[in-house]
Every structure is written in structure tokens, then in C-alpha cells.
Motif scaffolding. Sequence first.
Motif, PDB file in Angstrom:
ATOM      1  N   TYR A  35      36.365  50.509  32.963  1.00 19.80           N
ATOM      2  CA  TYR A  35      36.361  49.829  34.258  1.00 19.80           C
ATOM      3  C   TYR A  35      35.911  50.803  35.339  1.00 19.80           C
ATOM      4  O   TYR A  35      36.523  51.856  35.536  1.00 19.80           O
ATOM      5  CB  TYR A  35      37.758  49.299  34.558  1.00 19.80           C
ATOM      6  CG  TYR A  35      37.812  48.390  35.756  1.00 19.80           C
ATOM      7  CD1 TYR A  35      37.242  47.124  35.716  1.00 19.80           C
ATOM      8  CD2 TYR A  35      38.431  48.792  36.926  1.00 19.80           C
ATOM      9  CE1 TYR A  35      37.290  46.284  36.807  1.00 19.80           C
ATOM     10  CE2 TYR A  35      38.489  47.956  38.027  1.00 19.80           C
ATOM     11  CZ  TYR A  35      37.918  46.704  37.958  1.00 19.80           C
ATOM     12  OH  TYR A  35      37.971  45.866  39.049  1.00 19.80           O
ATOM     13  N   SER A  37      34.822  49.768  38.712  1.00 16.28           N
ATOM     14  CA  SER A  37      34.936  49.334  40.103  1.00 16.28           C
ATOM     15  C   SER A  37      36.011  50.139  40.823  1.00 16.28           C
ATOM     16  O   SER A  37      36.999  50.575  40.227  1.00 16.28           O
ATOM     17  CB  SER A  37      35.267  47.842  40.168  1.00 16.28           C
ATOM     18  OG  SER A  37      34.175  47.075  39.709  1.00 16.28           O
ATOM     19  N   LEU A  70      32.971  46.709  44.228  1.00 15.13           N
ATOM     20  CA  LEU A  70      32.895  46.115  42.897  1.00 15.13           C
ATOM     21  C   LEU A  70      31.561  46.520  42.281  1.00 15.13           C
ATOM     22  O   LEU A  70      30.507  46.267  42.859  1.00 15.13           O
ATOM     23  CB  LEU A  70      32.992  44.585  42.974  1.00 15.13           C
ATOM     24  CG  LEU A  70      34.348  43.992  43.354  1.00 15.13           C
ATOM     25  CD1 LEU A  70      34.263  42.469  43.393  1.00 15.13           C
ATOM     26  CD2 LEU A  70      35.435  44.435  42.383  1.00 15.13           C
ATOM     27  N   THR A  72      30.608  45.462  39.224  1.00 16.82           N
ATOM     28  CA  THR A  72      30.145  44.329  38.418  1.00 16.82           C
ATOM     29  C   THR A  72      30.665  43.038  39.039  1.00 16.82           C
ATOM     30  O   THR A  72      31.554  43.060  39.897  1.00 16.82           O
ATOM     31  CB  THR A  72      30.645  44.427  36.966  1.00 16.82           C
ATOM     32  OG1 THR A  72      32.086  44.399  36.972  1.00 16.82           O
ATOM     33  CG2 THR A  72      30.168  45.708  36.302  1.00 16.82           C
ATOM     34  N   THR A  73      30.132  41.916  38.601  1.00 13.87           N
ATOM     35  CA  THR A  73      30.588  40.618  39.096  1.00 13.87           C
ATOM     36  C   THR A  73      32.042  40.381  38.697  1.00 13.87           C
ATOM     37  O   THR A  73      32.444  40.647  37.568  1.00 13.87           O
ATOM     38  CB  THR A  73      29.711  39.490  38.526  1.00 13.87           C
ATOM     39  OG1 THR A  73      28.356  39.721  38.914  1.00 13.87           O
ATOM     40  CG2 THR A  73      30.157  38.136  39.056  1.00 13.87           C
ATOM     41  N   HIS A  74      32.837  39.892  39.646  1.00 13.84           N
ATOM     42  CA  HIS A  74      34.219  39.497  39.407  1.00 13.84           C
ATOM     43  C   HIS A  74      34.392  38.040  39.836  1.00 13.84           C
ATOM     44  O   HIS A  74      33.531  37.472  40.515  1.00 13.84           O
ATOM     45  CB  HIS A  74      35.188  40.383  40.193  1.00 13.84           C
ATOM     46  CG  HIS A  74      35.413  41.726  39.580  1.00 13.84           C
ATOM     47  ND1 HIS A  74      34.390  42.599  39.274  1.00 13.84           N
ATOM     48  CD2 HIS A  74      36.569  42.366  39.214  1.00 13.84           C
ATOM     49  CE1 HIS A  74      34.890  43.706  38.749  1.00 13.84           C
ATOM     50  NE2 HIS A  74      36.207  43.585  38.699  1.00 13.84           N
ATOM     51  N   PRO A  97      28.682  42.051  42.967  1.00 12.88           N
ATOM     52  CA  PRO A  97      28.885  43.499  43.095  1.00 12.88           C
ATOM     53  C   PRO A  97      28.402  44.003  44.459  1.00 12.88           C
ATOM     54  O   PRO A  97      27.229  43.873  44.789  1.00 12.88           O
ATOM     55  CB  PRO A  97      28.024  44.078  41.961  1.00 12.88           C
ATOM     56  CG  PRO A  97      27.783  42.951  41.025  1.00 12.88           C
ATOM     57  CD  PRO A  97      27.766  41.712  41.863  1.00 12.88           C
ATOM     58  N   PRO A 154      40.852  45.344  35.455  1.00 10.64           N
ATOM     59  CA  PRO A 154      40.052  44.200  35.001  1.00 10.64           C
ATOM     60  C   PRO A 154      40.725  42.846  35.208  1.00 10.64           C
ATOM     61  O   PRO A 154      40.046  41.826  35.281  1.00 10.64           O
ATOM     62  CB  PRO A 154      39.847  44.495  33.509  1.00 10.64           C
ATOM     63  CG  PRO A 154      39.888  45.984  33.423  1.00 10.64           C
ATOM     64  CD  PRO A 154      40.929  46.396  34.418  1.00 10.64           C
ATOM     65  N   SER A 197      39.545  38.753  38.429  1.00  7.62           N
ATOM     66  CA  SER A 197      39.250  39.258  37.091  1.00  7.62           C
ATOM     67  C   SER A 197      37.763  39.559  36.947  1.00  7.62           C
ATOM     68  O   SER A 197      36.924  38.962  37.626  1.00  7.62           O
ATOM     69  CB  SER A 197      39.671  38.218  36.042  1.00  7.62           C
ATOM     70  OG  SER A 197      39.271  38.607  34.745  1.00  7.62           O
ATOM     71  N   ASN A 198      37.443  40.472  36.019  1.00  7.59           N
ATOM     72  CA  ASN A 198      36.036  40.734  35.718  1.00  7.59           C
ATOM     73  C   ASN A 198      35.534  39.861  34.569  1.00  7.59           C
ATOM     74  O   ASN A 198      34.436  40.063  34.063  1.00  7.59           O
ATOM     75  CB  ASN A 198      35.806  42.214  35.407  1.00  7.59           C
ATOM     76  CG  ASN A 198      36.498  42.671  34.133  1.00  7.59           C
ATOM     77  OD1 ASN A 198      37.295  41.946  33.537  1.00  7.59           O
ATOM     78  ND2 ASN A 198      36.206  43.896  33.714  1.00  7.59           N
ATOM     79  N   GLN A 199      36.360  38.895  34.143  1.00  5.99           N
ATOM     80  CA  GLN A 199      35.971  37.924  33.122  1.00  5.99           C
ATOM     81  C   GLN A 199      36.094  36.518  33.695  1.00  5.99           C
ATOM     82  O   GLN A 199      37.126  36.166  34.263  1.00  5.99           O
ATOM     83  CB  GLN A 199      36.861  38.049  31.879  1.00  5.99           C
ATOM     84  CG  GLN A 199      36.783  39.407  31.198  1.00  5.99           C
ATOM     85  CD  GLN A 199      35.431  39.663  30.578  1.00  5.99           C
ATOM     86  OE1 GLN A 199      34.816  38.751  30.024  1.00  5.99           O
ATOM     87  NE2 GLN A 199      34.960  40.902  30.657  1.00  5.99           N
TER      88      GLN A 199
END
Length: 200
Positions: A35, A37, A70, A72-74, A97, A154, A197-199
Amino acid sequence: MKKWLYISFAALVLTGCNQEQAQEPATKKAASTAYTSNLNISPVKITEGEEKFAALGNQQIGSVKLKGTLKTTHWLKGVEYLPNKKERTLFTLELEPKKYDTQVRFSQSFSDDKIHLGLDVDDTTVQGDDSFKHLDDYMIRGADFRSRASAATPYNLLMVYHMTTKNGIRGFNLNEVTRPADVPLKKGERIFGIVLSNQK
């Protein structure tokens, strides 16, 4: 005999080298999925005026501030936790991000036989709801919110709303929930949450 020992030792050294080479890509892959971010989540105190206004609509409200980056996309999500230790998504809001210095407001309310969850980020509002066959059978606890600032992980539970048909409603330490399986559901319970969340 000496020659045989020499060959065996050489073969052992070569085998060890091959094992190290085979493990190297896996190590690099694990490092690349760490992770990355750098975001802080801080609770924001609700004012007395906001609480009174929310009470008029029979709402539970809370707020956090997201500050940092961030990588990555969350997603901000409204979810219901399920008996199989997974979650069912009611709504999502994508966070791209970038750097953030943003306040997130979220709310929970009821109407007829439905529970409503919603959140506001800047000028965007998203909502979701779910129906109950017998809402009056549930003892309603109210919402739990984050009580202290922490670095994002995450999976971050920002608000939880816990309902049960039995006595003895339990509370939650939101900072300790790092995955849906950390919210085990007991018979007669329904638990809803708002998550970062990152998912998806």
C-alpha cells in the motif's frame, strides 16, 4: 570419494542460487503491491447546529477529513456486512489518484421499512438504501464513528450502524476493522457501514 563430495557441494551451491533467483520475482511482486497511498483520516466534530438539523430529519451524521495523496483509485462505499464475512455494496463513489484536503460527510436515516445511507464529498452526493420486512423487530443502537486520526489502509471503516433483534448490542472499534471479515455477523443482526477502500 573427494571428487564425489566436491561435485555434490557444487550442485548444492547451484541449487541454492536457482532458488534465490526463483524467489526474487515473488519478492519484487510483493513489494510492488504494498500500500503506497499517503492519506490521513481525521474525525471532524459535528456542530450543535448540525446535530439539531439532522435530528429534524431523524438522521445520524458524521464527518471525516481526508488529507494527503492517493496513489491509486479508491472508493467510498455504503455496504452491508454479510454472514459469510463478506460485504454487499449499496453504492460507490470513486476517488481518483491525487492530493486531497477534503471533508466527507455521511449520514444514516430511516423511512418506513428502509434504512438509508448517504455521503457528500465536495459537490457530489450519493445514497443507497435497503428494505426490512419487520423493522420494528430490531433494537436500534445508532451509529459508531471514528474517534481518532489514523493513516489510511487498504480498508477503512468510517461509520458503522448496528442493529439486532436480541439484547446486548456490541460496539465496534472502527480503527481495528481492516477487512469485511473483521465484522463477524451474529444471528439476528444487521450491520451497515461506510467504507473507504482501494477495492471496488
